[in-house]
Each structure stands twice: as structure tokens, then as C-alpha cells.
Scaffold this motif. Structure first.
Motif, PDB file in Angstrom:
ATOM      1  N   HIS A  35       0.836  -1.203   0.000  1.00  0.00           N
ATOM      2  CA  HIS A  35       0.000   0.000   0.000  1.00  0.00           C
ATOM      3  C   HIS A  35       0.872   1.255   0.000  1.00  0.00           C
ATOM      4  N   GLU A  36       1.900   1.261   0.837  1.00  0.00           N
ATOM      5  CA  GLU A  36       2.793   2.423   0.908  1.00  0.00           C
ATOM      6  C   GLU A  36       3.505   2.651  -0.427  1.00  0.00           C
ATOM      7  N   ARG A  37       3.964   1.557  -1.043  1.00  0.00           N
ATOM      8  CA  ARG A  37       4.645   1.700  -2.335  1.00  0.00           C
ATOM      9  C   ARG A  37       3.696   2.225  -3.400  1.00  0.00           C
ATOM     10  N   ARG A  38       2.441   1.763  -3.365  1.00  0.00           N
ATOM     11  CA  ARG A  38       1.462   2.225  -4.365  1.00  0.00           C
ATOM     12  C   ARG A  38       1.187   3.719  -4.175  1.00  0.00           C
ATOM     13  N   VAL A  39       1.049   4.149  -2.941  1.00  0.00           N
ATOM     14  CA  VAL A  39       0.805   5.567  -2.669  1.00  0.00           C
ATOM     15  C   VAL A  39       1.996   6.407  -3.135  1.00  0.00           C
ATOM     16  N   ALA A  40       3.218   5.931  -2.833  1.00  0.00           N
ATOM     17  CA  ALA A  40       4.419   6.661  -3.236  1.00  0.00           C
ATOM     18  C   ALA A  40       4.528   6.719  -4.758  1.00  0.00           C
ATOM     19  N   GLN A  41       4.206   5.612  -5.429  1.00  0.00           N
ATOM     20  CA  GLN A  41       4.263   5.586  -6.889  1.00  0.00           C
ATOM     21  C   GLN A  41       3.239   6.529  -7.493  1.00  0.00           C
ATOM     22  N   ASN A  42       2.033   6.547  -6.942  1.00  0.00           N
ATOM     23  CA  ASN A  42       1.008   7.465  -7.452  1.00  0.00           C
ATOM     24  C   ASN A  42       1.469   8.919  -7.324  1.00  0.00           C
ATOM     25  N   ALA A  43       2.095   9.239  -6.197  1.00  0.00           N
ATOM     26  CA  ALA A  43       2.585  10.604  -5.984  1.00  0.00           C
ATOM     27  C   ALA A  43       3.688  10.941  -6.986  1.00  0.00           C
ATOM     28  N   LEU A  44       4.572   9.966  -7.238  1.00  0.00           N
ATOM     29  CA  LEU A  44       5.659  10.188  -8.193  1.00  0.00           C
ATOM     30  C   LEU A  44       5.112  10.398  -9.600  1.00  0.00           C
ATOM     31  N   ILE A  45       4.154   9.547 -10.019  1.00  0.00           N
ATOM     32  CA  ILE A  45       3.574   9.684 -11.355  1.00  0.00           C
ATOM     33  C   ILE A  45       2.906  11.043 -11.509  1.00  0.00           C
ATOM     34  N   ALA A  46       2.104  11.421 -10.521  1.00  0.00           N
ATOM     35  CA  ALA A  46       1.385  12.699 -10.596  1.00  0.00           C
ATOM     36  C   ALA A  46       2.356  13.869 -10.687  1.00  0.00           C
ATOM     37  N   GLU A  47       3.419  13.815  -9.888  1.00  0.00           N
ATOM     38  CA  GLU A  47       4.406  14.912  -9.890  1.00  0.00           C
ATOM     39  C   GLU A  47       5.134  14.995 -11.221  1.00  0.00           C
ATOM     40  N   ASN A  48       5.559  13.841 -11.762  1.00  0.00           N
ATOM     41  CA  ASN A  48       6.319  13.844 -13.019  1.00  0.00           C
ATOM     42  C   ASN A  48       5.452  14.195 -14.220  1.00  0.00           C
ATOM     43  N   LEU A  49       4.162  13.850 -14.153  1.00  0.00           N
ATOM     44  CA  LEU A  49       3.283  14.159 -15.280  1.00  0.00           C
ATOM     45  C   LEU A  49       2.930  15.645 -15.359  1.00  0.00           C
ATOM     46  N   LYS A  50       2.949  16.323 -14.226  1.00  0.00           N
ATOM     47  CA  LYS A  50       2.596  17.753 -14.243  1.00  0.00           C
ATOM     48  C   LYS A  50       3.826  18.647 -14.378  1.00  0.00           C
ATOM     49  N   ALA A  51       5.026  18.061 -14.322  1.00  0.00           N
ATOM     50  CA  ALA A  51       6.256  18.845 -14.444  1.00  0.00           C
ATOM     51  C   ALA A  51       6.432  19.325 -15.886  1.00  0.00           C
ATOM     52  N   GLU A  52       7.113  20.436 -16.040  1.00  0.00           N
ATOM     53  CA  GLU A  52       7.404  20.949 -17.376  1.00  0.00           C
ATOM     54  C   GLU A  52       8.343  19.978 -18.098  1.00  0.00           C
ATOM     55  N   PRO A  53       8.080  19.690 -19.364  1.00  0.00           N
ATOM     56  CA  PRO A  53       8.940  18.741 -20.080  1.00  0.00           C
ATOM     57  C   PRO A  53      10.356  19.273 -20.265  1.00  0.00           C
ATOM     58  N   LEU A  54      11.322  18.356 -20.153  1.00  0.00           N
ATOM     59  CA  LEU A  54      12.733  18.678 -20.354  1.00  0.00           C
ATOM     60  C   LEU A  54      13.236  17.977 -21.607  1.00  0.00           C
ATOM     61  N   PRO A  55      14.264  18.514 -22.249  1.00  0.00           N
ATOM     62  CA  PRO A  55      14.875  17.770 -23.350  1.00  0.00           C
ATOM     63  C   PRO A  55      15.382  16.423 -22.847  1.00  0.00           C
ATOM     64  N   VAL A  56      15.117  15.379 -23.605  1.00  0.00           N
ATOM     65  CA  VAL A  56      15.449  14.033 -23.150  1.00  0.00           C
ATOM     66  C   VAL A  56      16.944  13.880 -22.871  1.00  0.00           C
ATOM     67  N   GLU A  57      17.786  14.653 -23.604  1.00  0.00           N
ATOM     68  CA  GLU A  57      19.229  14.551 -23.413  1.00  0.00           C
ATOM     69  C   GLU A  57      19.674  14.984 -22.021  1.00  0.00           C
ATOM     70  N   LYS A  58      18.833  15.767 -21.334  1.00  0.00           N
ATOM     71  CA  LYS A  58      19.196  16.214 -19.991  1.00  0.00           C
ATOM     72  C   LYS A  58      18.962  15.134 -18.932  1.00  0.00           C
ATOM     73  N   LEU A  59      18.175  14.118 -19.267  1.00  0.00           N
ATOM     74  CA  LEU A  59      17.825  13.101 -18.274  1.00  0.00           C
ATOM     75  C   LEU A  59      18.426  11.735 -18.554  1.00  0.00           C
ATOM     76  N   THR A  60      18.937  11.528 -19.771  1.00  0.00           N
ATOM     77  CA  THR A  60      19.503  10.219 -20.074  1.00  0.00           C
ATOM     78  C   THR A  60      20.647  10.363 -21.076  1.00  0.00           C
ATOM     79  N   SER A  61      21.407   9.283 -21.214  1.00  0.00           N
ATOM     80  CA  SER A  61      22.564   9.249 -22.100  1.00  0.00           C
ATOM     81  C   SER A  61      22.787   7.798 -22.505  1.00  0.00           C
ATOM     82  N   PRO A  62      23.678   7.538 -23.451  1.00  0.00           N
ATOM     83  CA  PRO A  62      23.919   6.140 -23.850  1.00  0.00           C
ATOM     84  C   PRO A  62      24.370   5.281 -22.661  1.00  0.00           C
ATOM     85  N   GLY A  63      23.707   4.138 -22.498  1.00  0.00           N
ATOM     86  CA  GLY A  63      24.042   3.238 -21.399  1.00  0.00           C
ATOM     87  C   GLY A  63      23.461   3.644 -20.059  1.00  0.00           C
TER      88      GLY A  63
END
Length: 272
Positions: A35-63
Motif C-alpha cells: 500500500h505504501e509503495r502504491r501511494v508513493a508511486q502514485n505521488a511520483l507519477i502525478a508529480e512527473n506528469l505535471k512537471a514541465e517537459p525537459l529535453p530528453v538529453e538532460k535526463l539520459t545518455s547512452p548506457g
């Protein structure tokens, strides 16, 4: 009075009760942590979905391994689709639980690197070994907005990475695997496209993940703990009932050994 508790039957029953109590307590905490993990995941999804989009290169790289904190993070990617290396991902369902394929198309960025884009779902054809009809990706430079996802693995998804599949069909969305297949430098993870909307609504874009429901884990946890409390209560009730039954049986047996009084007529002294 309670010597019957030393009998084989009661020793076994008591041991079973002693095992059940900690087991059900642990099961209750297991559900509570889910239950705690589900609540934490819901909060994370909601926060990340409402955040302003960033260029993908700023969040990931090869490997790069996308961390959980960046799952579903809104990102943008600008480039041209490399349809020559497009593949489809087998045995995936849409929002209506229909089985089909996901369309995975590399997007070549300005610096020559590639990010994988899940363009959405298409239905399977009659011959599942054949490449399904896939609407073409937009030509020219395009800016894709989507949700950043981590590479899929068999361990995390439970999906077996089968070999010997038909041409341009895969089981998992995995940047390292696609880098090996295409010979190009691929950013870790992939983008689940949300915009632009495809012409004719196909491929079907992947719907936003559910982040409102919390499931029944908390109810299950409380249920297990109630069962835990019921074990000693039930044990005490059974002990008291056994004691009462044994006392009643002893009283009945004791009453049967007492001689009945002679009838009054037989006791009277005959008159002379």
C-alpha cells in the motif's frame, strides 16, 4: 483442570496457533508495505506528469539506467524518425486489453545519437509472424513529447526475451539491444509518445498511467491483522468449551455411580 492441554491434539492445535499468529502479522505488513509503495508511486507519477517537459538529453545518455525518480517524467526530443530500423514489440495490449504490437521507432537527434520512441499500439494481423500494418512515422524534423521510461528487462517485466523471432519483431524495449541491432548510439531508456497525435489516431497512443487508485492492499492488511487477533480469541473459546464439556461429562459420570433411593412403599414397615 487444564491437563487436557497436554494431550497430543491440543499440543498440535496450540503449535498451529503459535505459527499462524506471526505469519499473519507478517502478511499484514507485507500488504501494508505494498500500500505504501502504491501511494508513493502514485505521488511520483502525478508529480512527473505535471512537471514541465525537459529535453530528453538532460535526463539520459547512452548506457544510462533511468532511475525510478525519473519514470514517467515528461520529456521532449527533436529529430527525424529512422523508419528503416523501426521494429514492433510483440504481445502487448491496448487500453481495451486487445493483443497487438507496440511500434518502436528510433528518433535520430541533431547530434547523431538516437532515442527510442514508442509511437503506440497497433493490432496484430491474422498472421502473427508477418510484420503488421504500421502507419508511417512523420517525415522530416519533428518534436516528440512523451514520458520517459526505463529499459525493459526480463527480470523486471517477467517477459521472456525469445530468440528466433520474425524479422523486425522484438519482445522487449531495450536500448542496449537496439544499439546492437542498429549499430547506432542509443540513449538509455525510451520515450512513450504523447504528442503529436498521429493521423487517424493510429498507432494508438499509450494512455496515461493510473495514479488515482490505491488498490485494496490496506484493506487486506487490516484483514490479516484481524485474523491474527482472532486466533488467540478462538483458542481461548475452544479451551473454555473443552473445559466445560469435560466438567459436564465428569459430573454425569459421577451421578451415574450414586445408588438410587428405594421406593417409599418398600421402605415402610408392615403393620402387625
Amino acid at each position: 483442570m487444564y491437563r487436557f492441554l497436554l494431550s497430543r491434539q491440543w499440543v498440535i492445535l496450540t503449535l498451529v496457533a503459535l505459527v499462524l499468529v506471526p505469519t499473519m502479522i507478517e502478511l499484514g505488513f507485507w500488504q501494508f508495505h505494498r500500500h505504501e509503495r502504491r501511494v508513493a508511486q502514485n505521488a511520483l507519477i502525478a508529480e512527473n506528469l505535471k512537471a514541465e517537459p525537459l529535453p530528453v538529453e538532460k535526463l539520459t545518455s547512452p548506457g544510462h539506467t533511468v532511475p525510478r525518480a525519473d519514470y514517467w517524467r515528461r520529456v521532449t526530443a527533436t529529430g527525424t524518425f529512422d523508419t528503416a530500423h523501426e521494429v514492433v514489440v510483440r504481445r502487448r495490449t491496448n487500453a481495451d486489453d486487445q493483443v497487438g504490437f507496440l511500434v518502436l521507432t528510433p528518433l535520430a537527434l541533431a547530434d547523431g545519437r538516437v532515442v527510442l520512441v514508442n509511437r503506440g499500439w497497433v493490432p496484430a494481423s491474422a498472421d502473427q509472424k508477418a510484420y503488421p500494418p504500421v502507419p508511417p512515422a512523420p517525415k522530416g524534423e519533428v518534436t516528440v513529447t512523451g514520458r520517459l521510461k526505463a529499459d525493459e528487462t526480463t527480470g523486471a517485466s517477467g517477459i521472456k526475451d525469445l530468440r528466433g523471432l520474425p524479422d523486425r519483431q522484438v519482445m522487449l524495449i531495450n536500448s542496449a539491444q537496439q544499439a546492437e541491432l542498429t549499430g547506432r548510439t542509443v540513449l538509455g531508456g525510451y520515450v512513450e509518445q504523447t504528442a503529436p497525435e498521429p493521423a487517424g489516431n493510429t498507432p494508438e497512443l499509450i494512455p496515461e498511467p493510473d495514479h488515482d487508485s490505491i488498490g485494496a492492499h490496506m484493506a487486506y492488511a487490516v484483514q490479516w491483522w484481524l485474523f491474527t487477533a482472532g486466533v488467540p480469541v478462538g483458542w481461548v473459546i475452544l479451551v473454555r468449551r473443552e473445559k466445560r464439556d469435560r466438567e459436564a461429562a465428569a459430573h454425569t459420570e459421577g451421578g451415574a455411580d450414586t445408588p438410587e433411593p428405594a421406593p417409599a412403599a418398600a421402605q415402610a414397615t408392615p403393620s402387625l
